[in-house]
Design a protein around this motif. Sequence first.
Motif, PDB file in Angstrom:
ATOM      1  N   ILE A   1       0.831  -1.208   0.000  1.00  0.00           N
ATOM      2  CA  ILE A   1       0.000   0.000   0.000  1.00  0.00           C
ATOM      3  C   ILE A   1       0.868   1.262   0.000  1.00  0.00           C
ATOM      4  O   ILE A   1       0.662   2.182  -0.795  1.00  0.00           O
ATOM      5  N   GLY A   2       1.854   1.301   0.880  1.00  0.00           N
ATOM      6  CA  GLY A   2       2.715   2.476   0.938  1.00  0.00           C
ATOM      7  C   GLY A   2       3.578   2.627  -0.297  1.00  0.00           C
ATOM      8  O   GLY A   2       3.759   3.742  -0.818  1.00  0.00           O
ATOM      9  N   ALA A   3       4.108   1.515  -0.803  1.00  0.00           N
ATOM     10  CA  ALA A   3       4.954   1.577  -1.995  1.00  0.00           C
ATOM     11  C   ALA A   3       4.161   2.018  -3.215  1.00  0.00           C
ATOM     12  O   ALA A   3       4.643   2.809  -4.039  1.00  0.00           O
ATOM     13  N   GLU A   4       2.926   1.537  -3.349  1.00  0.00           N
ATOM     14  CA  GLU A   4       2.099   1.954  -4.478  1.00  0.00           C
ATOM     15  C   GLU A   4       1.813   3.452  -4.404  1.00  0.00           C
ATOM     16  O   GLU A   4       1.795   4.143  -5.436  1.00  0.00           O
ATOM     17  N   HIS A   5       1.591   3.952  -3.201  1.00  0.00           N
ATOM     18  CA  HIS A   5       1.345   5.388  -3.043  1.00  0.00           C
ATOM     19  C   HIS A   5       2.515   6.204  -3.591  1.00  0.00           C
ATOM     20  O   HIS A   5       2.312   7.212  -4.284  1.00  0.00           O
ATOM     21  N   VAL A   6       3.735   5.765  -3.309  1.00  0.00           N
ATOM     22  CA  VAL A   6       4.909   6.491  -3.797  1.00  0.00           C
ATOM     23  C   VAL A   6       5.052   6.321  -5.301  1.00  0.00           C
ATOM     24  O   VAL A   6       5.378   7.270  -6.025  1.00  0.00           O
ATOM     25  N   ALA A   7       4.811   5.114  -5.810  1.00  0.00           N
ATOM     26  CA  ALA A   7       4.919   4.878  -7.253  1.00  0.00           C
ATOM     27  C   ALA A   7       3.982   5.787  -8.035  1.00  0.00           C
ATOM     28  O   ALA A   7       4.293   6.191  -9.164  1.00  0.00           O
ATOM     29  N   ARG A   8       2.821   6.113  -7.448  1.00  0.00           N
ATOM     30  CA  ARG A   8       1.821   6.942  -8.131  1.00  0.00           C
ATOM     31  C   ARG A   8       1.973   8.431  -7.814  1.00  0.00           C
ATOM     32  O   ARG A   8       1.250   9.259  -8.364  1.00  0.00           O
ATOM     33  N   ALA A   9       2.891   8.782  -6.926  1.00  0.00           N
ATOM     34  CA  ALA A   9       3.055  10.179  -6.522  1.00  0.00           C
ATOM     35  C   ALA A   9       3.733  10.985  -7.626  1.00  0.00           C
ATOM     36  O   ALA A   9       4.417  10.443  -8.504  1.00  0.00           O
ATOM     37  N   ALA A  10       3.554  12.286  -7.562  1.00  0.00           N
ATOM     38  CA  ALA A  10       4.219  13.171  -8.524  1.00  0.00           C
ATOM     39  C   ALA A  10       5.730  13.068  -8.351  1.00  0.00           C
ATOM     40  O   ALA A  10       6.236  13.121  -7.223  1.00  0.00           O
ATOM     41  N   PRO A  11       6.477  12.926  -9.451  1.00  0.00           N
ATOM     42  CA  PRO A  11       7.936  12.789  -9.358  1.00  0.00           C
ATOM     43  C   PRO A  11       8.624  14.141  -9.195  1.00  0.00           C
ATOM     44  O   PRO A  11       9.437  14.554 -10.029  1.00  0.00           O
ATOM     45  N   ASP A  12       8.310  14.827  -8.113  1.00  0.00           N
ATOM     46  CA  ASP A  12       8.831  16.175  -7.910  1.00  0.00           C
ATOM     47  C   ASP A  12       9.760  16.282  -6.702  1.00  0.00           C
ATOM     48  O   ASP A  12      10.122  17.387  -6.292  1.00  0.00           O
ATOM     49  N   GLY A  13      10.108  15.136  -6.106  1.00  0.00           N
ATOM     50  CA  GLY A  13      11.042  15.151  -4.986  1.00  0.00           C
ATOM     51  C   GLY A  13      10.421  15.327  -3.631  1.00  0.00           C
ATOM     52  O   GLY A  13      11.137  15.323  -2.627  1.00  0.00           O
ATOM     53  N   THR A  14       9.101  15.455  -3.563  1.00  0.00           N
ATOM     54  CA  THR A  14       8.470  15.702  -2.266  1.00  0.00           C
ATOM     55  C   THR A  14       7.839  14.453  -1.658  1.00  0.00           C
ATOM     56  O   THR A  14       7.252  14.537  -0.581  1.00  0.00           O
ATOM     57  N   THR A  15       7.949  13.310  -2.331  1.00  0.00           N
ATOM     58  CA  THR A  15       7.453  12.055  -1.776  1.00  0.00           C
ATOM     59  C   THR A  15       8.493  10.970  -2.033  1.00  0.00           C
ATOM     60  O   THR A  15       8.837  10.708  -3.194  1.00  0.00           O
ATOM     61  N   VAL A  16       9.010  10.375  -0.968  1.00  0.00           N
ATOM     62  CA  VAL A  16      10.000   9.304  -1.105  1.00  0.00           C
ATOM     63  C   VAL A  16       9.602   8.139  -0.195  1.00  0.00           C
ATOM     64  O   VAL A  16       8.743   8.267   0.674  1.00  0.00           O
ATOM     65  N   LEU A  17      10.240   7.012  -0.417  1.00  0.00           N
ATOM     66  CA  LEU A  17       9.896   5.762   0.262  1.00  0.00           C
ATOM     67  C   LEU A  17      11.127   5.175   0.923  1.00  0.00           C
ATOM     68  O   LEU A  17      12.216   5.207   0.352  1.00  0.00           O
TER      69      LEU A  17
END
Length: 326
Positions: free
Chosen positions: A78-94
């Motif tokens: 669940i958490g990994a999918e959230h990051v995979a779908r997040a905007a690739p702008d540097g504000t969400t990492v896993l």
Amino acid sequence: MPTRRQALGLALAAGLAPSVVRAQATQTWRPDRPIRLIVPFAPGGSNDIVGRIVAEAAGQVLGQPIVVENRAGAGSVIGAEHVARAAPDGTTVLINSSHSTVPAIVARVPYRTVEDFVGVAVAGFSPHVLVASARLPAQTAQELVALLKANPGRYNLATAGIGSGVHVAAELFRSTTRVEIEPVHYRGGGPSVAALVAGEAQVGTPTMASSIGQVRGGGLRALAVLAEQRSPALPDVPSAPEAGLPALIHEEFFPILAPAGTPAPVLAALGAAFREAIGQSAPKLVEMAGVSPRAGFETPEQVMALVREGVDRYTAILRAAGVQPE
């Protein structure tokens, strides 16, 4: 025709343009809002502990706070999918030590383990620990194996969830010792260790980070560190070979990943900040989590190569144990 002044201005502009472009290209990226570090497990587990240690220091380097956000469930999916779908702008990492184990356990992963992510850094490596509830009579690993063989199916083996590194270590324990013990999957390392302390489960192979406090405090009995050598974090606990379990070697690593498509300047800034934070926090990581940083993961490609190697290794371990994706 342009005037002499206009011509001079155009010439100067043309001459300055390359340097301006170079300055812009080399300008260091800085976030303009807080960064979220997604931990795909419940609070109290190894990823949560390690993530919070490095997040504070990395946030200071970047000039913005890094907020740890726990998104537990489905063995980190669940958490990994959230990051995979997040905007690739540097504000969400896993941060996810189970990232490489998921493909070996989950039949329909809703993201691509390698292609949908890009490497930022590796927070470090840590062996798992073979532990027993303080209520069990076994004082050594060999006594534990004998107890389990004499009582097949009677005891429970706690994991941090299907697909977690703890699950891999648990299956490796079952396959190498040939004991019959029932795995029970909890929603993270913290809940699984709590179950062991409470006696709800009797045996575990937790990460050192999630269990070291209870081991030192006497809530859990550590029987072996699942490494070739003893750990400086638990120097009195025998290594797996010393405990008579030479095939029970398993350590986790903590990759920090961003969504695929994150621009190179953003990755460079994130990587530099996290590597600096990891270096600054090395004594705390060893003391609090039994996690040792290592060199050799300075580029996104090196981080993702480690992830790929992990996928191959963990899949081989679980297939050898008879575990198939579900």
